[in-house]
Design a protein around this motif. Structure first.
Motif, PDB file in Angstrom:
ATOM      1  N   LYS A 161       0.825  -1.206   0.000  1.00  0.00           N
ATOM      2  CA  LYS A 161       0.000   0.000   0.000  1.00  0.00           C
ATOM      3  C   LYS A 161       0.861   1.258   0.000  1.00  0.00           C
ATOM      4  CE  LYS A 161      -4.228  -1.707   0.213  1.00  0.00           C
ATOM      5  NZ  LYS A 161      -5.213  -1.430  -0.846  1.00  0.00           N
ATOM      6  N   TYR A 162       0.262   2.341  -0.417  1.00  0.00           N
ATOM      7  CA  TYR A 162       0.962   3.628  -0.493  1.00  0.00           C
ATOM      8  C   TYR A 162       1.383   4.086   0.892  1.00  0.00           C
ATOM      9  CZ  TYR A 162       2.068   8.182  -2.572  1.00  0.00           C
ATOM     10  OH  TYR A 162       2.721   9.301  -3.045  1.00  0.00           O
ATOM     11  N   GLN A 163       2.637   4.493   1.010  1.00  0.00           N
ATOM     12  CA  GLN A 163       3.167   5.014   2.268  1.00  0.00           C
ATOM     13  C   GLN A 163       3.968   6.277   1.999  1.00  0.00           C
ATOM     14  OE1 GLN A 163       5.285   2.190   4.713  1.00  0.00           O
ATOM     15  NE2 GLN A 163       3.859   0.537   4.259  1.00  0.00           N
ATOM     16  N   SER A 164       3.385   7.416   2.337  1.00  0.00           N
ATOM     17  CA  SER A 164       4.108   8.680   2.206  1.00  0.00           C
ATOM     18  C   SER A 164       5.203   8.760   3.257  1.00  0.00           C
ATOM     19  CB  SER A 164       3.155   9.866   2.399  1.00  0.00           C
ATOM     20  OG  SER A 164       2.118   9.859   1.446  1.00  0.00           O
ATOM     21  N   ARG A 165       6.307   9.348   2.885  1.00  0.00           N
ATOM     22  CA  ARG A 165       7.342   9.649   3.877  1.00  0.00           C
ATOM     23  C   ARG A 165       6.985  10.938   4.611  1.00  0.00           C
ATOM     24  NH1 ARG A 165      12.986  10.116   1.138  1.00  0.00           N
ATOM     25  NH2 ARG A 165      13.596  10.398   3.329  1.00  0.00           N
ATOM     26  N   GLU A 166       7.414  11.058   5.834  1.00  0.00           N
ATOM     27  CA  GLU A 166       7.189  12.287   6.594  1.00  0.00           C
ATOM     28  C   GLU A 166       7.819  13.466   5.854  1.00  0.00           C
ATOM     29  OE1 GLU A 166       5.637  12.917   9.440  1.00  0.00           O
ATOM     30  OE2 GLU A 166       5.230  10.918  10.289  1.00  0.00           O
ATOM     31  N   MET A 167       7.089  14.580   5.786  1.00  0.00           N
ATOM     32  CA  MET A 167       7.576  15.736   5.047  1.00  0.00           C
ATOM     33  C   MET A 167       8.907  16.254   5.607  1.00  0.00           C
ATOM     34  SD  MET A 167       5.629  19.303   4.044  1.00  0.00           S
ATOM     35  CE  MET A 167       4.162  18.428   3.505  1.00  0.00           C
ATOM     36  N   THR A 193       1.032  11.987  -7.152  1.00  0.00           N
ATOM     37  CA  THR A 193      -0.152  12.799  -6.912  1.00  0.00           C
ATOM     38  C   THR A 193      -0.975  12.358  -5.709  1.00  0.00           C
ATOM     39  OG1 THR A 193      -1.080  11.490  -8.737  1.00  0.00           O
ATOM     40  CG2 THR A 193      -0.460  13.718  -9.226  1.00  0.00           C
ATOM     41  N   TYR A 194      -0.574  11.272  -5.048  1.00  0.00           N
ATOM     42  CA  TYR A 194      -1.280  10.818  -3.846  1.00  0.00           C
ATOM     43  C   TYR A 194      -0.538  11.242  -2.582  1.00  0.00           C
ATOM     44  CZ  TYR A 194      -4.308   7.622  -1.186  1.00  0.00           C
ATOM     45  OH  TYR A 194      -5.227   7.094  -0.318  1.00  0.00           O
ATOM     46  N   TYR A 195       0.597  11.923  -2.759  1.00  0.00           N
ATOM     47  CA  TYR A 195       1.461  12.195  -1.614  1.00  0.00           C
ATOM     48  C   TYR A 195       0.731  12.910  -0.466  1.00  0.00           C
ATOM     49  CZ  TYR A 195       4.881  13.939   1.583  1.00  0.00           C
ATOM     50  OH  TYR A 195       5.544  14.205   2.756  1.00  0.00           O
ATOM     51  N   GLY A 196       0.909  12.361   0.730  1.00  0.00           N
ATOM     52  CA  GLY A 196       0.377  12.977   1.942  1.00  0.00           C
ATOM     53  C   GLY A 196      -1.019  12.559   2.318  1.00  0.00           C
ATOM     54  N   THR A 197      -1.787  12.036   1.373  1.00  0.00           N
ATOM     55  CA  THR A 197      -3.185  11.692   1.636  1.00  0.00           C
ATOM     56  C   THR A 197      -3.304  10.648   2.731  1.00  0.00           C
ATOM     57  OG1 THR A 197      -3.664  12.165  -0.697  1.00  0.00           O
ATOM     58  CG2 THR A 197      -5.354  11.002   0.548  1.00  0.00           C
ATOM     59  N   ASP A 198      -2.423   9.659   2.711  1.00  0.00           N
ATOM     60  CA  ASP A 198      -2.464   8.601   3.714  1.00  0.00           C
ATOM     61  C   ASP A 198      -1.947   9.073   5.073  1.00  0.00           C
ATOM     62  OD1 ASP A 198       0.077   8.859   2.435  1.00  0.00           O
ATOM     63  OD2 ASP A 198       0.702   6.974   3.357  1.00  0.00           O
TER      64      ASP A 198
END
Length: 431
Positions: A161-167, A193-198
């Motif tokens: 699943k999609y996993q954004s890295r901490e900003m 384009t999905y960055y941060g949503t999760d």
């Protein structure tokens, strides 16, 4: 004291290359001498970072493993370790088919590799890398995995699943890269384009790129692998207003006919696709768009394909690549569709698309003759310096060939007058 030598052979995409660079840093910290892609070099240990995206990539990975097995048999290599996408997906099968490999590991199992070698994974440097690219540019991965359900794609099976890295973690990595001489950041994810949503409950791509652009020393930022469905339009304002965010976007569209988009489970229509492309070009004047298309997906008729050809002619993408469909196990296609387009038809269709694109690319390049462009010098080959404009990413896009009697510095920017054009490259002279 003798330092054991590890050679990592990195296959596949630039996202894989980042994984290789992270492992290299850990190995150096553990006291190993390291090399990258030195296929003929003697080494105590060879680690192969495999790709398992499509049939051709899997075949290359298997052939590379077999070649290193031969070298082990000949006494040129002591141990072979295999990691990456292919190993993540087919570990048990590979263990049976190629038992000469000493150990197989998953895509992200750096700890397992270090432990196998008798060392500990160092958490304090987990985001540090040993760059394999020239020191003036670096790939920057902002997320792992993918939540999309495209019919043909096996990537979610391998990466999860999609996993954004901490900003803040990403920005800290940016600052460290710039401190070490990086001027160009090639920002990427399986789905930018999905960055941060999760992670944050809302899309944060625009904020991330804006804050990245604030970092002193960042000269160019390029965005790779956007998805058309749910595209965050606020990023366009950032691209338009921030000088160091390049007028370049890599957005994979795959197809244009409504029947194929639905079959592919892309979540957009042809009308929405065209509207988005027009919106991007209106909001960011002069932008160069790179896209990827697919030919020969199950159910693609000649009518669908001709519609795709017309779409390519009409939209005139500045940069374009095309893949022939590859039938992958456990995907939606594998469960519900038959691979019903013959291989020779897939090949003919991909060649036809590239014929059309070759003419478009030549038109784009011809239009640049006489213009002065800012060019980043990547390397020197024989009598030519090779550089790129802000509209070009390494490996995949056109280059500028510069013949200069002056000494040019690798990794520096120069104003270059474009003097000639080929189908996919340019020539120029430094002003």
């Amino acid at each position: 004291m003798y330092m054991k030598k590890v050679n990592i052979i990195s296959l596949g995409c630039s996202k894989n290359l980042v994984d290789t660079e992270l492992l290299l840093k850990q190995l150096v910290k553990a006291g190993y001498e390291v090399a990258v892609d030195a296929e003929k070099e003697e080494a105590d240990i060879v680690i192969i970072n495999t790709c398992g995206f499509i049939g051709d990539a899997k075949e290359e990975s298997v052939n590379t493993i077999l070649e290193q097995v031969r070298r082990k048999t000949d006494g040129e290599v002591d141990r072979i370790l295999v990691m990456g996408c292919l190993s993540q997906r087919y570990k048990s099968e590979l263990e049976v088919e190629i038992p000469e490999v000493d150990a197989y590991f998953g895509k992200f199992d750096w700890k397992g590799i270090l432990n196998y070698l008798g060392n500990s994974y160092d958490e304090t440097i987990r985001n540090q890398r040993l760059l394999t690219t020239p020191s003036h540019y670096a790939y920057l991965k902002i997320a792992e995995g993918c939540n999309r359900t495209c019919s043909y794609c096996a990537i979610p099976i391998m990466t999860g699943k999609y996993q954004s890295r901490e900003m803040e973690e990403i920005l800290e990595e940016c600052r460290n890269l710039v401190k070490n001489g990086v001027k160009e950041l090639l920002v990427m994810a399986q789905d930018l384009t999905y960055y941060g949503t999760d992670l944050y409950g809302e899309n944060k791509l625009a904020e991330l790129i804006s804050r990245m652009a604030d970092i002193e020393g960042v000269v160019w930022i390029k965005l790779h692998y956007a998805y058309p469905a749910g595209f965050p339009l606020e990023i366009l304002k950032v691209m338009r207003e921030r000088e160091n965010v390049c007028n370049y976007l890599d957005i994979a569209l795959q197809h244009c006919s409504d029947s194929m988009l639905q079959t592919m489970r892309r979540g957009v229509t042809k009308e929405q696709t065209i509207s988005l492309v027009n919106k991007i070009r209106k909001e960011v004047p002069g932008i160069f768009l790179r896209t990827t298309l697919m030919a020969g997906h199950p159910g693609e008729t000649e009518k669908d394909f001709e519609e795709l050809c017309a779409f390519v002619r009409e939209m005139k993408f500045e940069r374009l690549g095309v893949f022939a469909y590859s039938h992958e196990e456990d995907t939606y296609c594998d469960k519900y569709y038959k691979d019903d387009v013959p291989l020779k038809v897939k090949k003919r269709r991909t060649e036809k698309i590239m014929e059309i694109q070759r003419e478009i690319s030549r038109e784009v390049n011809d239009s640049m003759i006489g213009k002065t462009m800012r060019v980043l010098i990547d390397r020197k080959e024989e009598d030519y310096y090779i550089g790129r404009t802000e509209y070009d990413s390494p490996e995949v896009d056109p280059e500028v060939l510069i013949h200069s009697d002056k000494l040019l510095k690798i990794g520096e920017f120069y104003d270059v007058k474009i003097t000639g054009a080929y189908d996919y490259d340019l020539t120029g002279e430094v002003l």
